[in-house]
Motif scaffolding. Structure first.
Motif, PDB file in Angstrom:
ATOM      1  N   TYR A 134       0.866  -1.175   0.000  1.00  0.00           N
ATOM      2  CA  TYR A 134       0.000   0.000   0.000  1.00  0.00           C
ATOM      3  C   TYR A 134       0.908   1.232   0.000  1.00  0.00           C
ATOM      4  O   TYR A 134       2.076   1.145   0.395  1.00  0.00           O
ATOM      5  CB  TYR A 134      -0.972  -0.017   1.188  1.00  0.00           C
ATOM      6  N   ARG A 172      -0.743  -0.283  -5.148  1.00  0.00           N
ATOM      7  CA  ARG A 172      -1.512  -1.278  -4.401  1.00  0.00           C
ATOM      8  C   ARG A 172      -1.307  -2.637  -5.057  1.00  0.00           C
ATOM      9  O   ARG A 172      -2.022  -3.002  -5.977  1.00  0.00           O
ATOM     10  CB  ARG A 172      -2.991  -0.916  -4.392  1.00  0.00           C
ATOM     11  N   SER A 203       4.597  -1.130   3.197  1.00  0.00           N
ATOM     12  CA  SER A 203       4.702   0.186   2.565  1.00  0.00           C
ATOM     13  C   SER A 203       6.150   0.641   2.688  1.00  0.00           C
ATOM     14  O   SER A 203       6.945   0.034   3.404  1.00  0.00           O
ATOM     15  CB  SER A 203       3.767   1.200   3.228  1.00  0.00           C
ATOM     16  N   CYS A 255      -5.758   3.439   2.321  1.00  0.00           N
ATOM     17  CA  CYS A 255      -4.943   2.396   2.971  1.00  0.00           C
ATOM     18  C   CYS A 255      -5.564   1.861   4.262  1.00  0.00           C
ATOM     19  O   CYS A 255      -5.656   0.639   4.424  1.00  0.00           O
ATOM     20  CB  CYS A 255      -3.531   2.902   3.218  1.00  0.00           C
ATOM     21  N   THR A 279      -1.002  -6.827  -4.713  1.00  0.00           N
ATOM     22  CA  THR A 279      -1.399  -7.986  -3.913  1.00  0.00           C
ATOM     23  C   THR A 279      -0.751  -9.220  -4.504  1.00  0.00           C
ATOM     24  O   THR A 279      -0.870  -9.465  -5.710  1.00  0.00           O
ATOM     25  CB  THR A 279      -2.938  -8.165  -3.933  1.00  0.00           C
ATOM     26  N   ASN A 334      -3.479   3.555  -7.236  1.00  0.00           N
ATOM     27  CA  ASN A 334      -3.604   3.846  -5.813  1.00  0.00           C
ATOM     28  C   ASN A 334      -4.956   4.416  -5.397  1.00  0.00           C
ATOM     29  O   ASN A 334      -5.272   4.459  -4.217  1.00  0.00           O
ATOM     30  CB  ASN A 334      -2.455   4.736  -5.345  1.00  0.00           C
ATOM     31  N   GLU A 382      -8.424  -0.585   3.601  1.00  0.00           N
ATOM     32  CA  GLU A 382      -7.983  -1.906   3.135  1.00  0.00           C
ATOM     33  C   GLU A 382      -7.375  -2.731   4.274  1.00  0.00           C
ATOM     34  O   GLU A 382      -7.715  -3.904   4.446  1.00  0.00           O
ATOM     35  CB  GLU A 382      -6.923  -1.758   2.043  1.00  0.00           C
ATOM     36  N   GLY A 433      -9.355   0.846  -4.075  1.00  0.00           N
ATOM     37  CA  GLY A 433      -9.195  -0.027  -2.920  1.00  0.00           C
ATOM     38  C   GLY A 433      -9.521  -1.472  -3.243  1.00  0.00           C
ATOM     39  O   GLY A 433     -10.252  -1.771  -4.187  1.00  0.00           O
ATOM     40  N   ARG A 434      -8.974  -2.371  -2.441  1.00  0.00           N
ATOM     41  CA  ARG A 434      -9.179  -3.812  -2.618  1.00  0.00           C
ATOM     42  C   ARG A 434     -10.187  -4.347  -1.614  1.00  0.00           C
ATOM     43  O   ARG A 434     -10.507  -3.695  -0.636  1.00  0.00           O
ATOM     44  CB  ARG A 434      -7.838  -4.540  -2.453  1.00  0.00           C
TER      45      ARG A 434
END
Length: 187
Positions: A39, A120, A72, A47, A122, A139, A50, A142-143
């Motif tokens: 993040y 971001r 981060s 952030c 994953t 960025n 999430e 969001g996830r």
């Protein structure tokens, strides 16, 4: 080049975890399933939503034998300060890894060089240390921890059932596919 099926590159970092500063290396990502979530920065906007969502679902990941690592380019000291001052981040029970030299962000190809921040990203890593899922967002997007949980379950299912694949929207217990000539053009 895609990072899928590549092995996690060597690194040494420090995380804030359970009230302590702890070392984290690529060896910690082996022997179990791991999720590494990059993040942009502590004390920001998307952030914490999430990381809080992951914290709310952390027990479900742990039931699957999965450890989560939030990363981060902040220091582990900043992670502690954020944990100590934010109600949302105080719920985080997984390691928050500091990457101030951006070694991890570069290794996972998520560093925005001119900003010194990570996208971001994953990554789902199998027990052998291979990246099985790689997803990188702008960025501003969001996830969702629930969707990530579904993908982890699919990755674990495929690993445990060679010759089977999980179709779109697959959920645990749903039917899978066994690729064969008989299926070509019939799905």
């Amino acid at each position: 080049m895609s990072l899928i099926n590549t092995e996690v590159k060597p690194f040494k970092a420090t995380a804030y975890h359970n009230g302590k500063f702890v070392p984290v290396t690529e060896a910690d990502l082996k022997g179990k399933w791991s999720v590494v979530v990059f993040y942009p920065a502590d004390f920001t906007f998307v952030c914490p939503t999430e990381l809080g969502d992951l914290a709310d679902n952390y027990a479900e990941f742990q039931k699957l034998g999965v450890e989560i690592y939030g990363v981060s380019t902040d220091t582990h000291f900043a992670h502690k300060a954020w944990h100590d001052t934010s109600d949302t981040i105080s719920k985080v029970g997984y390691p928050l890894v500091g990457d101030p030299t951006a070694v991890l962000a570069r290794n996972f190809d998520v560093l925005i060089e001119e900003e010194g921040l990570a996208l971001r990203g994953t990554f789902v890593i199998n027990p052998e240390g291979q990246i099985k899922l790689c997803e990188i967002h702008d960025n501003g997007i969001g996830r969702d921890a629930g969707e990530l949980l579904r993908k982890v379950k699919a990755a674990q299912y495929v690993a445990a059932h060679p010759g089977e694949v999980c179709p779109a929207k697959w959920t645990e217990g749903a039917e899978t596919l066994k690729p064969s000539l008989d299926l070509v053009g019939k799905i």
